[in-house]
Design a protein around this motif. Sequence first.
Motif, PDB file in Angstrom:
ATOM      1  N   GLU A 160       2.784   1.971  -9.144  1.00  0.00           N
ATOM      2  CA  GLU A 160       1.732   1.300  -9.911  1.00  0.00           C
ATOM      3  C   GLU A 160       1.803   1.630 -11.400  1.00  0.00           C
ATOM      4  OE1 GLU A 160      -3.060   0.484  -9.969  1.00  0.00           O
ATOM      5  OE2 GLU A 160      -2.287   2.098  -8.701  1.00  0.00           O
ATOM      6  N   ASP A 161       1.968   2.893 -11.742  1.00  0.00           N
ATOM      7  CA  ASP A 161       2.041   3.271 -13.165  1.00  0.00           C
ATOM      8  C   ASP A 161       3.270   2.672 -13.848  1.00  0.00           C
ATOM      9  OD1 ASP A 161      -0.325   4.677 -13.046  1.00  0.00           O
ATOM     10  OD2 ASP A 161       0.656   6.615 -12.707  1.00  0.00           O
ATOM     11  N   SER A 215       1.210   4.339  -4.912  1.00  0.00           N
ATOM     12  CA  SER A 215       1.142   5.610  -5.637  1.00  0.00           C
ATOM     13  C   SER A 215       2.419   5.882  -6.431  1.00  0.00           C
ATOM     14  CB  SER A 215       0.877   6.765  -4.671  1.00  0.00           C
ATOM     15  OG  SER A 215       1.925   6.887  -3.737  1.00  0.00           O
ATOM     16  N   LYS A 216       3.530   5.388  -5.963  1.00  0.00           N
ATOM     17  CA  LYS A 216       4.816   5.650  -6.630  1.00  0.00           C
ATOM     18  C   LYS A 216       5.111   4.658  -7.758  1.00  0.00           C
ATOM     19  CE  LYS A 216       9.630   6.611  -5.638  1.00  0.00           C
ATOM     20  NZ  LYS A 216      10.653   6.760  -4.618  1.00  0.00           N
ATOM     21  N   GLU A 224       0.809  -1.219   0.000  1.00  0.00           N
ATOM     22  CA  GLU A 224       0.000   0.000   0.000  1.00  0.00           C
ATOM     23  C   GLU A 224       0.844   1.272   0.000  1.00  0.00           C
ATOM     24  OE1 GLU A 224      -3.608   2.025   2.588  1.00  0.00           O
ATOM     25  OE2 GLU A 224      -2.494   0.342   3.432  1.00  0.00           O
TER      26      GLU A 224
END
Length: 81
Positions: free
Chosen positions: A18-19, A15-16, A11
């Motif tokens: 996933e892309d 945000s850092k 978790e």
Amino acid sequence: MIYGVLLSIPEKLVSKYEDEVRKTIGLGIARGDVISFTEARYRGDVAFVMLARSRGAAQSMVSELGSMPVYVKVIEIEGES
């Protein structure tokens, strides 16, 4: 034997990374290393399971994704013959 790749992003890193993980999976699909993939979310963590065309393709994906601080490993799926 069918080979795949299991990947889990904790978790706090979603945000850092996933892309970047999605981009790497997309490149694997474009090369033909990844046949298909699915994803799941649980309490903020994100997991991906990819089917690979061969053991070598799965290991190639693991080495690409291994540079990120995510859990990634080759999985073997056995079926009845």
